[in-house]
Design an enzyme around this catalytic site. Structure first.
Site, short mmCIF file in Angstrom:
data_model
loop_
_atom_site.label_atom_id
_atom_site.label_comp_id
_atom_site.label_asym_id
_atom_site.label_seq_id
_atom_site.Cartn_x
_atom_site.Cartn_y
_atom_site.Cartn_z
N HIS A 161 -8.53 4.12 -2.51
CA HIS A 161 -7.12 3.78 -2.28
C HIS A 161 -6.64 2.89 -3.41
O HIS A 161 -6.71 1.67 -3.33
CB HIS A 161 -7.03 3.08 -0.92
CG HIS A 161 -5.71 2.48 -0.57
ND1 HIS A 161 -4.50 2.91 -1.09
CD2 HIS A 161 -5.39 1.47 0.29
CE1 HIS A 161 -3.51 2.18 -0.57
NE2 HIS A 161 -4.04 1.28 0.26
N CYS A 194 0.10 2.75 6.25
CA CYS A 194 0.25 1.40 6.81
C CYS A 194 0.40 0.43 5.63
O CYS A 194 -0.04 0.73 4.52
CB CYS A 194 -0.93 1.04 7.69
SG CYS A 194 -2.51 1.01 6.84
N CYS A 210 0.80 -1.24 0.00
CA CYS A 210 0.00 0.00 0.00
C CYS A 210 0.82 1.28 0.00
O CYS A 210 0.28 2.35 -0.26
CB CYS A 210 -0.93 0.01 1.20
SG CYS A 210 -2.12 -1.33 1.10
#
Lengths: 401, 724
Positions: free
Chosen positions: A357, A387, A91
């Site tokens: 995202h 994160c 991510c």
């Protein structure tokens, strides 16, 4: 050490990551290409000055495979001397790409590079690239592998965030995103996306639900109760045996949205700016990465922030604006709790719960948001962090120039 | 070509060149894959391959009791020795030995002639794996037949192609429960799942018909373009592995290497060509054998248990009695349970109580159990009727005059038992044996009420009797060998595992399990979060947390036992955390599961959850919340009590101590039992850790001198390489 400057930061709007999403028909290579072309065309950039294009991508297979960064540079019509590399830090890939580009510039080994990322989640679903970590028994069992949603629910259970807390946070994210769009805060960064005919198909984030209320969210079913019951709750409890049970507080409304998008950040030395005739917008002060406990997985931002601030000899109070990717509501709530960050200083333009995202691209997108926001508010310093799967954190501190 | 010489097969070849090979290992009651048998399977494969006159082969069994029970574990010594070796050469040797069976089955599978297996009895482990290497499988229709891969239950994994062929045959999802949990299938289920092709009353004829009908000498995975049903691990089946890994940890706490290695063999093997896949399986098999868990489980749960079940500890020189009749006095929960298991084994049972109503209620327990079994298809109505007909409820003591063995299971009170013993002996045959099912009163003391103490013995069944597999046989001071032998014959008749223990408070199992509960309650008082207490215990391998166990046992019973102990010990008794908590909760009306309120709250129709009032019983602050420390406390407290029992000869045979601990109270089966746990830790490291715990947590962890002496002199509980 050479200083590394951000000369520009752009992103695509985020299309809903489903079959009816506006960007579903746009190939990932086209998303990346349009971003690179925008960076070139906005500044009449001589792409021969760029050493490298580094793009994050989390599912680098199929049409996102075979080094999509080099492919995009070629396809965008960049000089053939521009190299390209695709990287994967899950991510945080987009921010990691920026940091890698910066590292090389700061080390004096390159003069200019583009860091960014691309992910078409509607075309290559999460998990498409497989991997040993979630699947190989020899790896997954000793690692206490659980899906990220279970980790997010574990954070909520361990640190005491209720469904109500998470929903209230989500509503605020929607509100801030809507307001940011209304005030045109994203206008400068957006690259409207065109289809194969050259017709614009999207110029605004498509995933937002501005009217969201806590009452409205209350009707949504928890997303991870089922996998939890299949065994993952017990895996998490075996790692965190002080818990009697995992409370499943996360759902589609307080977790990051699944979207398509791409982003790019043009970085270079001072000398590059002079040669290219560009004015720097911000300076990279420093960055860091860290590994953290992989079962709870998403608590890395706290630790990488502490590491980075210590490296830079800074205190939390030195940071004017904080940006932590809204992977799940509890991730941000825990970060605020751990570092004592007031809500009005973090994710001031909303975030991924409202806007989505796009895994490989998000890090570069939210970095760009901070560049714009520092300029808009006249503030000086921002910290950007995400994160990361398998328990990691990446962070970066920028300073307005 | 003439028929090769076989000793394990009888081969007949018909006019069409169809060989019927009947598998019948000489000198064995049950067919197992001995070295000789394996060599002959290879000879059979070569013969089929080389003799052009042969058209195919049907393999079946010549034993009445089953087809093949798998590998011969008694013959595995060489393999185990090599697998445990440290050098790479040892490992290579072990691999060669382990791969032999894979190689032989593969040679049969690729002999070029169709091979069908007529499975006319149970086929387990290597037996089923052999069947899977054949091209066609017909199974008999008897519901007694089971097909399965039970290796994980004794610490091993399938090592003769099972992980590779079964998954390629039925997919990962369907193969999982067989390979990872040792579940077995009845013929119909096996056919439905695609494990066998056909169910037939005459499997040999059906197998022959398949070959004569043009059966193909190729298994699906040897065909071009073969695809794994359900997809490959890094493809469609990825999700299944993700969930499967979680379920494996959920169920086993990752305490058992075997199922994890089996899962890994499946995952890796399915990504390889078939022959390389078999090699990976053998490598994981060797890796499994090299673990102390596999060695200990194999020893305790297979070899030792087999020994004990065969009466290894039965006194020598006493003729074996077939127990045909039994009387049980006291038709309460225990008495009724004993009556049920005896009647189920075909024993005629007199079930005696003070009123006919009570006696009938005792029989009703059996009626309920068989009712459930029949409705679930696990017992035929005929069997159920026969079982119930074996139980005669009565109030008449003269009925004791015909039986060889009487068990009293009346209320735990010396006065009541004294009266019952005297009354029973007045009616029993002079040579009949009288047993007590007491769990708290010394047998030697009860024997003083008996006129023939040498014929008086303790037979301690565990609750619930129909489920618990262990029985403690308690030798009082005056108990004679014949009483022990008769008690053992009964236990073996009802197909439970007997251990012989000396007459001490709590005998063996209860005194050890008490230490487990005690640690849990002490932790509550220290302020360890209750969820952490329960989870740490389960992570250590215990089936039930100590607080949940106390709830099952019932808090009022706990209070009663404490009081009894306090009375017996007098001034020597020191009340502690356990007394405060149990007495306090009892005073609050919390009795445990039975009234829905104990350490847990038991809402109707929902999962139990921990009672939040436990925080009121916290009197200190915890010294450690590290789960490893808590796990050690649980395991060491029990192991040390077992060591004390062993050194003071309450239990005299390590096999009994270990098997008893697993069957009696579920002590961490991955360890192979209490003494195996000590031995796998190593005596010296065990003592060092126990000394640390004793410093922190007191005398419960005091190391007995005898154990220190054993360590100093390099002694062990088991001889080295006791396995096989």
């Amino acid at each position: 050490m050479t200083d590394c400057f951000i000369y520009d930061a752009v992103r695509t709007p985020r299309g809903r990551g489903k079959k009816d999403g506006a960007l579903h028909e746009i190939t990932p290579i086209s998303l990346a290409t349009q971003v690179l072309q925008a960076l070139r065309d906005r500044h009449d950039l001589d792409t021969g000055l760029v050493d490298d294009v580094i793009l994050g991508c989390v599912e680098p297979i199929g049409e996102q495979g075979a080094d999509i960064a080099r492919t995009a540079a070629l396809h965008a019509g960049y000089a053939e001397t521009v190299a390209g590399v695709q990287i994967n830090r899950f991510c945080a890939s987009g921010l990691e790409a920026v940091n890698m580009a910066a590292a090389s510039i700061m080390a004096g080994q390159t003069q200019a590079a583009i860091g960014g990322g691309v992910e078409s989640m509607s075309r290559l679903a999460m998990g498409a690239s497989g991997g040993a970590w979630p699947i190989d028994p020899s790896v997954a069992i000793p690692a206490y592998f659980v899906p990220q949603g279970i980790s997010a629910d574990l954070i909520a259970s361990k640190y005491g965030f209720s469904r109500q807390d998470c929903d209230a946070y989500a509503v605020e994210s929607q509100k801030r995103s809507a307001q940011a769009w209304e005030e045109g805060r994203f206008q400068n960064a957006i690259v409207p996306i065109k289809d194969v005919m050259g017709v614009m198909v999207l110029d605004r984030d498509e995933h937002m639900r501005p009217g969201t209320t806590v009452e409205g969210l209350a009707g949504l079913n928890p997303s991870f109760a089922m996998p939890g019951q299949m065994g993952f709750d017990d895996v998490a409890i075996q790692k965190y045996p002080e818990l009697e049970r995992i409370s499943h507080v996360h759902h589609a409304g307080n977790s990051s949205g699944v979207v398509d998008g791409a982003a790019g950040v043009l970085l270079g030395s001072e000398r590059f700016g002079e040669v290219a005739g560009l004015r720097p917008r911000a300076k990279i002060k420093g960055f860091a990465m860290i590994g953290s406990e992989p079962c709870i997985m998403l608590t890395g931002p706290e630790f990488v922030t502490q590491k980075l601030l210590a490296n830079l000899r800074m205190k939390p109070s030195d940071i004017d604006l904080w940006e932590l990717n809204e992977a799940f509501a509890a991730v941000v709530l825990r970060y605020m709790q751990a570092l004592d960050i007031p809500h009005d200083k973090i994710n001031v333009c909303g975030g991924a719960i409202a806007m989505g995202h796009p895994l490989g691209a998000t890090g570069a997108m939210i970095l760009g948001t901070m560049v714009d926001e520092l300029e808009r508010t006249g503030k000086s310093t921002a910290l950007v962090t995400l994160c990361i799967g398998a328990g990691m954190g990446v962070a970066n501190v920028i300073e307005r120039v | 070509m003439s028929t090769p010489d076989f000793t394990c097969f009888q081969c007949e070849t018909d006019a069409d060149g169809l060989v019927t090979a009947t598998f019948d290992v000489p000198g064995k009651t049950m067919n197992t894959l001995t070295q000789a048998a394996i060599a002959e399977i290879e000879a059979l494969a070569n013969w089929l391959k080389d003799d052009e006159a042969l058209k195919g082969c049907v393999i079946t069994s010549g034993k009445d009791n089953g087809f093949c029970a798998g590998a011969d574990l008694q013959e595995m010594t060489a393999l185990l020795t090599k697998a445990q070796g440290q050098s790479e050469d040892d490992k290579r040797e072990a691999f060669k030995l382990a791969f032999a069976l894979n190689r032989v089955f593969r040679s049969l599978e690729t002999c070029g002639k169709p091979v069908a297996m007529a499975i006319n009895g149970l086929a387990l482990g290597g037996g089923l794996e052999w069947a899977l290497s054949c091209h066609y499988r017909v199974v008999g229709s008897s519901s007694k037949i089971q097909l399965g891969l039970p290796e994980v239950k004794v610490g091993l994994m399938p090592g003769a192609g099972g992980t590779q062929r079964l998954t390629r045959l039925v997919g990962v999802m369907a193969a999982g429960p067989l390979i990872l949990e040792g579940k077995s299938l009845r013929p119909q289920e096996a056919q439905m799942q695609g494990v066998v092709h056909e169910v037939s009353d005459d499997p040999v004829a059906a197998a022959k018909a398949w070959i004569k009908g043009g059966g193909k000498a190729k298994n699906p995975w040897d065909e071009d373009g073969f695809r794994i049903p359900g997809g490959a691990p890094q493809g469609k089946a990825g999700q299944m592995f993700m969930v499967g890994n979680a379920m494996l940890r959920q169920k086993t706490y990752a305490n058992y290497p075997a199922p994890i290695h089996a899962m890994a063999a499946v995952y890796e093997g399915l990504q390889l060509p078939f022959d390389r896949a078999l090699e990976i399986e053998s490598k994981y098999f060797v890796k499994t054998l090299a673990t102390p868990q596999a060695q200990n489980m194999l020893r305790s749960l297979f070899l030792s248990m087999q020994d004990l079940n065969k009466g290894a500890r039965r006194p020598k020189g006493v003729d074996k009695d077939k127990i045909e009749s039994l009387a049980v006095i006291g038709a309460g929960f225990m008495g009724a349970g004993i009556a049920y298991v005896a009647a189920k084994a075909g024993v005629k049972v007199v079930l005696l109580d003070t009123s006919q109503d009570n006696a009938d209620k005792g029989k009703a327990h059996s009626e309920t159990l068989v009712g459930k079994a029949v409705s679930r298809g696990k017992m035929s109505q005929d069997k159920a009727d026969a079982l119930l007909a074996n139980i005669t409820p009565t109030t008449d003591y003269t009925a004791l005059g015909d039986v060889d063995l009487v068990i009293e299971a009346v209320f735990e009170s010396r006065e009541v038992k004294e009266a019952v013993i005297k009354q029973a002996e007045a009616h029993m045959k002079p040579d009949a044996i009288l047993a007590s099912n007491t769990s708290t009163i010394p047998i030697t003391e009860l024997a003083t009420y008996s006129g023939r103490p040498d014929q008086f013995v303790g037979i301690h069944f565990f609750s619930p009797v129909d489920k618990m597999l262990l029985v403690e046989i308690i030798r009082g001071d005056k108990t004679g060998d014949r009483a022990i032998a008769t008690a053992m014959d009964l236990v073996m008749t009802v197909k439970k595992t007997p251990i012989v223990v000396e007459d001490a408070r709590g005998f063996y199992a209860n005194r050890c399990v008490l230490k487990y509960i005690e640690q849990g309650l002490s932790m509550v008082a220290e302020g360890v979060p209750p969820a952490l207490i329960e989870n740490a215990a389960k992570m250590a391998g215990m089936p039930v947390g100590p607080l949940a166990l106390q709830d099952e046992v019932a808090i009022d019973l706990g209070v009663k036992i404490l009081k009894q102990t306090a009375d017996d010990l007098g001034n020597a008794y020191k009340p502690g955390a356990v007394d405060a908590i149990l007495n306090g909760m009892f005073a609050q009306g919390r009795l445990g599961r039975k009234n829905g309120q104990g350490f847990y709250v038991y809402p109707k129709g929902e999962d139990k959850y921990l009672w939040d009032g436990l925080s009121d019983y916290v009197t200190g602050s915890p010294q450690s919340l590290d789960p490893q420390d808590l796990k050690d406390r649980f395991l060491y407290a029990q192991a040390l009590e077992a060591v004390r029992s062993y050194l003071s000869e309450i239990v005299t045979d390590p096999r009994e101590a270990d098997v008893g601990s697993i069957l009696g109270w579920g002590f961490a089966p991955w360890s192979g039992g209490v003494l195996s746990f000590v031995e796998m830790t190593g005596l010296e490291p065990f003592i060092a850790r126990a000394d640390e715990l004793a410093q922190e947590y007191g005398d419960v962890f005091a190391v007995p001198d005898g154990l220190r002496k054993m360590a100093e002199q390099g002694e062990r509980f088991y001889p080295l390489m006791a396995v096989a």
